[in-house]
Design a protein around this motif. Structure first.
Motif, short mmCIF file in Angstrom:
data_model
loop_
_atom_site.label_atom_id
_atom_site.label_comp_id
_atom_site.label_asym_id
_atom_site.label_seq_id
_atom_site.Cartn_x
_atom_site.Cartn_y
_atom_site.Cartn_z
N ALA A 22 -59.86 -9.24 -18.32
CA ALA A 22 -58.23 -9.87 -18.78
C ALA A 22 -58.28 -11.30 -19.12
CB ALA A 22 -56.63 -9.46 -17.51
N ASN A 23 -59.14 -11.93 -18.74
CA ASN A 23 -59.72 -13.01 -18.76
C ASN A 23 -60.15 -13.32 -19.89
OD1 ASN A 23 -59.84 -16.37 -17.71
ND2 ASN A 23 -62.12 -16.42 -18.12
N PHE A 24 -60.89 -12.16 -20.25
CA PHE A 24 -61.39 -12.56 -21.90
C PHE A 24 -60.19 -12.38 -22.75
CE2 PHE A 24 -63.28 -10.56 -25.51
CZ PHE A 24 -64.86 -11.68 -26.22
N ILE A 25 -60.04 -11.47 -23.17
CA ILE A 25 -58.00 -11.04 -23.70
C ILE A 25 -57.39 -12.05 -23.55
CG2 ILE A 25 -56.48 -9.62 -24.19
CD1 ILE A 25 -57.63 -7.30 -23.00
N PHE A 26 -57.58 -13.19 -22.90
CA PHE A 26 -56.81 -14.39 -22.50
C PHE A 26 -56.99 -15.19 -23.53
CE2 PHE A 26 -55.22 -18.42 -20.22
CZ PHE A 26 -53.15 -18.08 -20.61
N LEU A 27 -58.23 -15.76 -23.25
CA LEU A 27 -58.46 -17.05 -23.72
C LEU A 27 -58.97 -16.38 -25.13
CD1 LEU A 27 -61.88 -17.56 -21.81
CD2 LEU A 27 -59.27 -18.79 -21.67
N LEU A 28 -58.83 -15.37 -25.17
CA LEU A 28 -59.45 -15.10 -27.24
C LEU A 28 -57.87 -14.84 -27.90
CD1 LEU A 28 -61.12 -12.99 -29.07
CD2 LEU A 28 -59.74 -11.73 -28.63
N ILE A 29 -56.55 -15.18 -27.34
CA ILE A 29 -55.24 -14.77 -27.13
C ILE A 29 -55.38 -15.90 -27.57
CG2 ILE A 29 -53.27 -14.49 -27.07
CD1 ILE A 29 -53.68 -11.75 -25.61
N CYS A 30 -55.37 -16.92 -26.54
CA CYS A 30 -55.76 -18.50 -26.38
C CYS A 30 -56.23 -19.38 -27.80
CB CYS A 30 -55.76 -19.86 -24.85
SG CYS A 30 -54.47 -18.49 -23.83
N SER A 31 -57.00 -18.74 -28.33
CA SER A 31 -57.78 -18.97 -30.04
C SER A 31 -57.33 -18.84 -30.78
CB SER A 31 -59.61 -18.46 -28.99
OG SER A 31 -60.51 -19.18 -27.97
N ALA A 32 -56.84 -18.21 -30.81
CA ALA A 32 -56.35 -17.25 -32.38
C ALA A 32 -55.37 -17.99 -31.90
CB ALA A 32 -55.98 -15.89 -31.89
N LEU A 33 -54.74 -18.40 -30.71
CA LEU A 33 -53.18 -19.32 -31.26
C LEU A 33 -53.79 -21.40 -32.12
CD1 LEU A 33 -50.94 -18.16 -28.19
CD2 LEU A 33 -50.58 -17.22 -30.29
N TYR A 34 -54.71 -21.20 -31.02
CA TYR A 34 -55.54 -22.96 -31.24
C TYR A 34 -55.45 -22.46 -32.58
CZ TYR A 34 -57.66 -26.47 -30.58
OH TYR A 34 -58.38 -28.10 -31.41
N GLN A 36 -55.10 -20.69 -35.39
CA GLN A 36 -53.72 -20.61 -35.99
C GLN A 36 -52.44 -21.63 -36.08
OE1 GLN A 36 -53.09 -18.61 -37.92
NE2 GLN A 36 -51.30 -19.09 -38.40
N TRP A 37 -52.45 -22.75 -35.02
CA TRP A 37 -52.14 -23.39 -34.71
C TRP A 37 -52.44 -24.88 -35.38
CZ3 TRP A 37 -53.36 -28.54 -32.65
CH2 TRP A 37 -52.64 -29.22 -31.32
N ALA A 38 -54.29 -24.40 -35.66
CA ALA A 38 -53.91 -26.18 -35.91
C ALA A 38 -54.41 -25.80 -37.15
CB ALA A 38 -56.53 -26.00 -35.36
N PHE A 39 -54.73 -24.27 -37.91
CA PHE A 39 -54.61 -24.25 -38.92
C PHE A 39 -53.12 -24.69 -39.72
CE2 PHE A 39 -53.71 -21.14 -42.90
CZ PHE A 39 -54.74 -21.37 -43.48
N GLN A 40 -51.84 -24.43 -38.75
CA GLN A 40 -51.23 -24.82 -39.34
C GLN A 40 -50.83 -26.23 -39.58
OE1 GLN A 40 -48.55 -23.05 -40.29
NE2 GLN A 40 -47.30 -23.77 -41.18
#
Length: 596
Positions: A22-34, A36-40
């Protein structure tokens, strides 16, 4: 042989694996969002940067078109220009030649002054074409280009811009061996001041390459296109597409628009801004290869970071879960011991959380099991003791009958009728004891048995014994324990004798609240203290020595066989006698009742 348990069946390992996943998936989602946010953010910054560059380009285009507009206004609104526009062929040849010559000199002067303008042509009211380029001048009274070019002219006096035409389209004297540049053409209708119906048309041509030099891209990776309002490409970095229609970006004709597309997984930023007061649109396509150049490296670094973070968290989480789940381990061991029949002391360490509630409930359950086992053991011992007492009380029935017959015949020989009747009643009393093997019999059989017993007790105490029985018809065939009323009647005959030596016993049997009630009422009374002592003795583990065992055994016998909701109850008062009530279940089957 014990089967080897899978390591993953342990609760702490399952919880640790779940937590890490769960921690790995949560951090993966947060990293993907981060990401995407940085790319935006980078995309928005890139968009702002290119919008600023396009606004500068837009300003240069507007300046170029404004200069051409001012130059042409000087030419068309002057006397020479007005005469050319109003030309109708009525002037003399000399006047026309002078007029055309003067006009061409003015055009040549403008071409020398404005390097961005390549050629200027006038279509007069009588379809005369007159104009000049750097290489040629042109005067043609039957130009073939009149009809096609006028299709692009509007009905008002504003400029319309088209692209894709070449110089030979306007000048019929153009030599094919000469340079024939691609043009950006501006056309508008120009009225004659002193006439409301005569119009001419002014055409200003820009050499497309030099026109594009005025607004070409200054940033790398840009693809600039200049489009008309109907989507025609009139200039830009894609020379092969000039003259084509491409309106895919013209979603809004009043404000700046942006759109992100992908070309072979490469993001492409599409920007479109209108050029003020021209009907033109500046479109810029920017391949953002620099934004994704390190994309794989960034993703790889994120994955490595997540794996390292999970590996570092593994021992910490495992140790924390081992500490928190230690009560569960102890509880499991205790349950295994109980399953194997070993009842050890309860758990002493109770955690202050939900597991504490579980441990405390388990302790209460184990204590309840121990108490229940002790109670069942006590019941078993009592039943065994009753069976032993019954075995000790059994005598050889043939010996008893032979002895009774001997006494009976001796009484007959001595003419002792009372002894004979007593022996006969005793025989009737003992007959069901030796002939019946079941634990239950009908209620009417119990009443018949009591009649013989009361008759003997009357002879024993020399008293007058009155016996009355009221039994409901529905209760005569109901089954009750054998000899259950004999100890009650014995107490009535023993303790209920009045001064006049008269005994009155009333027995009733009825059905009430899905139970069978057997009530024995006599005319004797019990003092309140003794009655309280008797009632307390009935609920005690063993009978009181001073009270005997008759009532205690009856009460225990009922409760052991049928349950705690059944049993014996006594009430007594002076002047009303004593009432003993037996509460039994309703049993109608003929086979013996299976005790609990």
């Amino acid at each position: 042989m014990k089967t080897k348990k899978n390591l993953f069946t342990h609760l702490n390992i399952q919880m640790a694996a779940f937590f890490l996943a769960a921690n790995f998936i949560f951090l993966l989602i947060c990293s993907a969002l981060y990401y995407q946010w940085a790319f935006q953010i980078l995309l928005e910054n890139s968009e702002k940067l290119h919008i600023q560059s396009m606004q500068q380009t837009q300003h240069r285009i507007e300046q170029t078109l404004d200069e051409a507009d001012r130059a042409v206004n000087l030419l068309s609104y002057g006397n020479t220009g007005q005469k050319i526009l109003a030309h109708s062929g009525s002037e003399t040849d000399i006047d026309s030649i002078l007029l055309f010559r003067n006009y061409l000199e003015q055009v040549s002067g403008i071409l020398r002054s404005y390097s961005s303008i390549y050629s200027i042509y006038f279509y007069t009211g009588d379809n005369l074409l007159i104009g000049a380029s750097p290489l040629h001048t042109c005067i043609n009274d039957e130009p073939a280009s009149v009809s096609p070019i006028l299709e692009y002219a509007g009905t008002d006096n504003s400029w319309n811009v088209i692209g894709g035409l070449k110089e030979d389209f306007f000048n019929p004297l153009f030599n094919k061996e000469e340079k024939n540049p691609r043009l950006v053409t501006m056309i508008r209708r120009s009225p004659v001041f002193h006439s409301s119906t005569v119009y001419g048309y002014i055409i200003v041509n820009f050499q497309e390459e030099r026109f594009y030099d005025a607004f070409q891209a200054e940033l790398p990776g840009e693809e600039l296109l200049l489009l008309t309002s109907d989507g025609m490409i009139i200039s830009g970095s894609r020379k092969d597409r000039i003259g084509e229609i491409d309106d895919g970006f013209l979603s809004s004709k009043t404000s700046n628009t942006s759109r992100l597309t992908y070309d072979k997984h490469v993001p492409v930023l599409n920007l479109c801004i209108p050029v003020s007061n021209t009907g033109l649109f500046l479109v810029n396509r920017i391949r953002l290869e620099e934004l994704i150049a390190g994309r794989r490296d960034i993703i790889w670094k994120i994955m490595v970071t997540l794996v390292l973070e999970s590996l570092c968290m593994l021992p910490v989480v495992s140790l924390w879960l081992r500490i928190k789940l230690h009560p569960v381990k102890e509880l499991t061991e205790k349950m295994d011991e109980i399953k194997n029949g070993r009842f050890t002391p309860p758990l002493k360490k109770i955690p202050e959380n939900e597991l504490g509630i579980l441990v405390e409930s388990f302790n209460q359950m184990s204590l309840s099991i121990v108490e229940l086992m002790d109670k069942n053991e006590q019941i078993y011992r009592q039943k065994t003791q009753q069976e032993l007492q019954a075995l000790r009380a059994q005598l050889n029935p043939h010996f008893i009958y032979n002895t009774m017959n001997t006494i009976k015949w001796m009484a007959v020989m001595e003419n002792a009728d009372n002894i004979t009747e007593c022996i006969t009643a005793l025989g009737c009393l003992l007959e069901p004891i030796f002939k019946s093997d079941g634990q239950l019999w009908k209620a009417e059989n119990e009443i018949d048995y009591l009649q013989n017993y009361i008759k003997i007790m009357g002879w024993r105490y020399g008293s007058t014994c009155s016996f009355c029985c009221h039994i409901m018809d529905t209760c005569t065939d109901m089954l009750i324990p054998r000899f259950i009323l004999q100890p009650i009647v014995e107490n009535s005959t023993t303790h209920g004798i009045r001064k006049d030596k008269s005994i009155q016993i009333d027995i009733t049997c009825r059905e009430e609240n899905k139970c069978l009630l057997l009530c024995v009422h006599d005319n004797g009374s019990i003092s309140p203290d003794r009655l309280q002592h008797i009632l307390l003795s009935l609920d005690s583990p063993s009978p009181a020595p001073s009270l005997g065992v008759g009532l205690f055994n009856v009460n225990r016998r009922i409760k052991l066989n049928f349950g705690e909701e059944y049993g014996l109850h006594i009430t007594s008062s002076h002047g009303h006698g004593t009432l003993v009530t037996l509460t039994l279940p309703i049993i109608t089957k003929e086979e013996p009742y299976e005790t609990s």
